[in-house]
Motif scaffolding. Structure first.
Motif, PDB file in Angstrom:
ATOM      1  N   GLN A   1     -32.913 -10.419  -4.341  1.00 31.00           N
ATOM      2  CA  GLN A   1     -33.200 -11.781  -4.784  1.00 31.00           C
ATOM      3  C   GLN A   1     -33.087 -11.860  -6.304  1.00 31.00           C
ATOM      4  O   GLN A   1     -33.478 -10.921  -7.003  1.00 31.00           O
ATOM      5  CB  GLN A   1     -34.613 -12.187  -4.350  1.00 31.00           C
ATOM      6  CG  GLN A   1     -34.959 -13.614  -4.696  1.00 31.00           C
ATOM      7  CD  GLN A   1     -36.383 -13.964  -4.279  1.00 31.00           C
ATOM      8  OE1 GLN A   1     -37.165 -13.094  -3.879  1.00 31.00           O
ATOM      9  NE2 GLN A   1     -36.725 -15.224  -4.352  1.00 31.00           N
ATOM     10  N   LEU A   2     -32.547 -12.930  -6.767  1.00 31.90           N
ATOM     11  CA  LEU A   2     -32.403 -13.151  -8.204  1.00 31.90           C
ATOM     12  C   LEU A   2     -33.108 -14.447  -8.561  1.00 31.90           C
ATOM     13  O   LEU A   2     -32.906 -15.477  -7.910  1.00 31.90           O
ATOM     14  CB  LEU A   2     -30.923 -13.269  -8.569  1.00 31.90           C
ATOM     15  CG  LEU A   2     -30.042 -12.062  -8.226  1.00 31.90           C
ATOM     16  CD1 LEU A   2     -28.587 -12.411  -8.388  1.00 31.90           C
ATOM     17  CD2 LEU A   2     -30.421 -10.877  -9.095  1.00 31.90           C
ATOM     18  N   VAL A   3     -33.934 -14.397  -9.591  1.00 28.67           N
ATOM     19  CA  VAL A   3     -34.665 -15.578 -10.024  1.00 28.67           C
ATOM     20  C   VAL A   3     -34.506 -15.740 -11.522  1.00 28.67           C
ATOM     21  O   VAL A   3     -34.921 -14.867 -12.296  1.00 28.67           O
ATOM     22  CB  VAL A   3     -36.160 -15.487  -9.658  1.00 28.67           C
ATOM     23  CG1 VAL A   3     -36.891 -16.734 -10.138  1.00 28.67           C
ATOM     24  CG2 VAL A   3     -36.344 -15.313  -8.153  1.00 28.67           C
ATOM     25  N   GLU A   4     -33.920 -16.869 -11.916  1.00 26.51           N
ATOM     26  CA  GLU A   4     -33.762 -17.159 -13.329  1.00 26.51           C
ATOM     27  C   GLU A   4     -34.972 -17.898 -13.865  1.00 26.51           C
ATOM     28  O   GLU A   4     -35.627 -18.644 -13.139  1.00 26.51           O
ATOM     29  CB  GLU A   4     -32.514 -18.027 -13.567  1.00 26.51           C
ATOM     30  CG  GLU A   4     -31.210 -17.462 -13.042  1.00 26.51           C
ATOM     31  CD  GLU A   4     -30.909 -17.899 -11.628  1.00 26.51           C
ATOM     32  OE1 GLU A   4     -29.721 -17.832 -11.210  1.00 26.51           O
ATOM     33  OE2 GLU A   4     -31.847 -18.316 -10.903  1.00 26.51           O
ATOM     34  N   SER A   5     -35.240 -17.713 -15.153  1.00 23.89           N
ATOM     35  CA  SER A   5     -36.307 -18.459 -15.812  1.00 23.89           C
ATOM     36  C   SER A   5     -35.973 -18.563 -17.292  1.00 23.89           C
ATOM     37  O   SER A   5     -35.083 -17.878 -17.793  1.00 23.89           O
ATOM     38  CB  SER A   5     -37.657 -17.778 -15.612  1.00 23.89           C
ATOM     39  OG  SER A   5     -37.647 -16.486 -16.182  1.00 23.89           O
ATOM     40  N   GLY A   6     -36.722 -19.427 -17.964  1.00 24.47           N
ATOM     41  CA  GLY A   6     -36.560 -19.561 -19.398  1.00 24.47           C
ATOM     42  C   GLY A   6     -35.796 -20.796 -19.834  1.00 24.47           C
ATOM     43  O   GLY A   6     -35.694 -21.064 -21.027  1.00 24.47           O
ATOM     44  N   GLY A   7     -35.258 -21.550 -18.870  1.00 20.36           N
ATOM     45  CA  GLY A   7     -34.550 -22.756 -19.243  1.00 20.36           C
ATOM     46  C   GLY A   7     -35.481 -23.764 -19.894  1.00 20.36           C
ATOM     47  O   GLY A   7     -36.669 -23.831 -19.571  1.00 20.36           O
ATOM     48  N   ALA A   8     -34.931 -24.538 -20.827  1.00 22.89           N
ATOM     49  CA  ALA A   8     -35.749 -25.493 -21.560  1.00 22.89           C
ATOM     50  C   ALA A   8     -34.845 -26.515 -22.246  1.00 22.89           C
ATOM     51  O   ALA A   8     -33.614 -26.401 -22.197  1.00 22.89           O
ATOM     52  CB  ALA A   8     -36.607 -24.769 -22.595  1.00 22.89           C
ATOM     53  N   THR A   9     -35.484 -27.465 -22.875  1.00 25.74           N
ATOM     54  CA  THR A   9     -34.770 -28.411 -23.741  1.00 25.74           C
ATOM     55  C   THR A   9     -34.942 -27.957 -25.179  1.00 25.74           C
ATOM     56  O   THR A   9     -36.077 -27.749 -25.630  1.00 25.74           O
ATOM     57  CB  THR A   9     -35.317 -29.839 -23.572  1.00 25.74           C
ATOM     58  OG1 THR A   9     -35.100 -30.276 -22.231  1.00 25.74           O
ATOM     59  CG2 THR A   9     -34.586 -30.791 -24.524  1.00 25.74           C
ATOM     60  N   VAL A  10     -33.835 -27.780 -25.848  1.00 27.47           N
ATOM     61  CA  VAL A  10     -33.874 -27.323 -27.237  1.00 27.47           C
ATOM     62  C   VAL A  10     -32.999 -28.227 -28.096  1.00 27.47           C
ATOM     63  O   VAL A  10     -32.101 -28.916 -27.594  1.00 27.47           O
ATOM     64  CB  VAL A  10     -33.406 -25.859 -27.369  1.00 27.47           C
ATOM     65  CG1 VAL A  10     -34.329 -24.922 -26.607  1.00 27.47           C
ATOM     66  CG2 VAL A  10     -31.971 -25.700 -26.889  1.00 27.47           C
ATOM     67  N   ARG A  11     -33.243 -28.202 -29.374  1.00 28.08           N
ATOM     68  CA  ARG A  11     -32.457 -29.005 -30.315  1.00 28.08           C
ATOM     69  C   ARG A  11     -31.179 -28.262 -30.688  1.00 28.08           C
ATOM     70  O   ARG A  11     -31.125 -27.033 -30.643  1.00 28.08           O
ATOM     71  CB  ARG A  11     -33.267 -29.300 -31.568  1.00 28.08           C
ATOM     72  CG  ARG A  11     -34.470 -30.183 -31.321  1.00 28.08           C
ATOM     73  CD  ARG A  11     -35.144 -30.558 -32.623  1.00 28.08           C
ATOM     74  NE  ARG A  11     -36.339 -31.372 -32.401  1.00 28.08           N
ATOM     75  CZ  ARG A  11     -36.314 -32.689 -32.229  1.00 28.08           C
ATOM     76  NH1 ARG A  11     -35.145 -33.338 -32.231  1.00 28.08           N
ATOM     77  NH2 ARG A  11     -37.439 -33.351 -32.038  1.00 28.08           N
ATOM     78  N   PRO A  12     -30.148 -28.995 -31.060  1.00 32.10           N
ATOM     79  CA  PRO A  12     -28.919 -28.339 -31.533  1.00 32.10           C
ATOM     80  C   PRO A  12     -29.230 -27.366 -32.658  1.00 32.10           C
ATOM     81  O   PRO A  12     -30.030 -27.664 -33.559  1.00 32.10           O
ATOM     82  CB  PRO A  12     -28.079 -29.517 -32.026  1.00 32.10           C
ATOM     83  CG  PRO A  12     -28.535 -30.675 -31.200  1.00 32.10           C
ATOM     84  CD  PRO A  12     -30.010 -30.461 -31.003  1.00 32.10           C
ATOM     85  N   GLY A  13     -28.596 -26.220 -32.599  1.00 31.96           N
ATOM     86  CA  GLY A  13     -28.859 -25.182 -33.579  1.00 31.96           C
ATOM     87  C   GLY A  13     -29.960 -24.230 -33.182  1.00 31.96           C
ATOM     88  O   GLY A  13     -30.145 -23.182 -33.826  1.00 31.96           O
ATOM     89  N   GLY A  14     -30.652 -24.558 -32.121  1.00 28.24           N
ATOM     90  CA  GLY A  14     -31.762 -23.717 -31.677  1.00 28.24           C
ATOM     91  C   GLY A  14     -31.319 -22.516 -30.865  1.00 28.24           C
ATOM     92  O   GLY A  14     -30.125 -22.319 -30.615  1.00 28.24           O
ATOM     93  N   SER A  15     -32.292 -21.719 -30.445  1.00 29.94           N
ATOM     94  CA  SER A  15     -32.046 -20.496 -29.694  1.00 29.94           C
ATOM     95  C   SER A  15     -32.902 -20.483 -28.435  1.00 29.94           C
ATOM     96  O   SER A  15     -33.931 -21.167 -28.362  1.00 29.94           O
ATOM     97  CB  SER A  15     -32.389 -19.273 -30.541  1.00 29.94           C
ATOM     98  OG  SER A  15     -31.652 -19.256 -31.745  1.00 29.94           O
ATOM     99  N   LEU A  16     -32.457 -19.687 -27.487  1.00 31.29           N
ATOM    100  CA  LEU A  16     -33.180 -19.589 -26.226  1.00 31.29           C
ATOM    101  C   LEU A  16     -32.820 -18.279 -25.561  1.00 31.29           C
ATOM    102  O   LEU A  16     -31.675 -17.808 -25.675  1.00 31.29           O
ATOM    103  CB  LEU A  16     -32.799 -20.754 -25.318  1.00 31.29           C
ATOM    104  CG  LEU A  16     -33.674 -21.107 -24.136  1.00 31.29           C
ATOM    105  CD1 LEU A  16     -35.075 -21.518 -24.613  1.00 31.29           C
ATOM    106  CD2 LEU A  16     -33.040 -22.237 -23.327  1.00 31.29           C
ATOM    107  N   THR A  17     -33.798 -17.681 -24.876  1.00 32.59           N
ATOM    108  CA  THR A  17     -33.529 -16.485 -24.100  1.00 32.59           C
ATOM    109  C   THR A  17     -33.846 -16.746 -22.635  1.00 32.59           C
ATOM    110  O   THR A  17     -34.965 -17.161 -22.309  1.00 32.59           O
ATOM    111  CB  THR A  17     -34.362 -15.287 -24.593  1.00 32.59           C
ATOM    112  OG1 THR A  17     -34.002 -14.989 -25.946  1.00 32.59           O
ATOM    113  CG2 THR A  17     -34.106 -14.066 -23.731  1.00 32.59           C
TER     114      THR A  17
END
Length: 119
Positions: free
Chosen positions: A1-17
């Motif tokens: 099973q694979l479960v993704e997490s960490g998605g969000a709304t970010v501003r242009p130029g921002g970072s996310l993992t």
């Protein structure tokens, strides 16, 4: 099973993992890949990684995306920097046997996590 997490709304130029948790039968799979589907577009590959840490990136994704994994924790990550509105979409991790970003070669998929880049 694979479960993704960490998605969000970010501003242009921002970072996310993003994180991909691996369990069950997929724990024995050698390769994990990250993909995304932008609104109205086909799914596209981003990067993939083997259990030994060997990586492969789609040419267009080099520089702003970094894939990594922690085998002990059965986790694969996708670090994204300098995000722009074109990065908006659903991001998926998938399990496969070949170090590639060709989605048809992957046999198990997570449900996806939404990333929205908006000011």
């Amino acid at each position: 099973q694979l479960v993704e997490s960490g998605g969000a709304t970010v501003r242009p130029g921002g970072s996310l993992t993003l994180s991909c948790s691996i369990s069950g039968s997929t724990s024995n799979v050698d390769v994990i890949g990250w993909f995304r589907r932008a609104p109205g577009k086909e799914r596209e590959g981003i990067a993939s990684i083997t259990t030994d840490g060997v990586t492969w990136y789609e040419d267009s994704m080099k520089g702003r995306f970094t894939i990594s994994r922690t085998n002990a924790k059965n986790m694969v990550y996708l670090r994204m920097i300098r995000l722009n509105v074109e990065d908006t979409g659903v991001y998926y991790c998938a399990a496969g046997d070949t170090l590639t970003t060709i989605s048809s070669l992957y046999h198990d998929w997570g449900q996806g996590t939404q990333v929205t880049v908006s000011s």
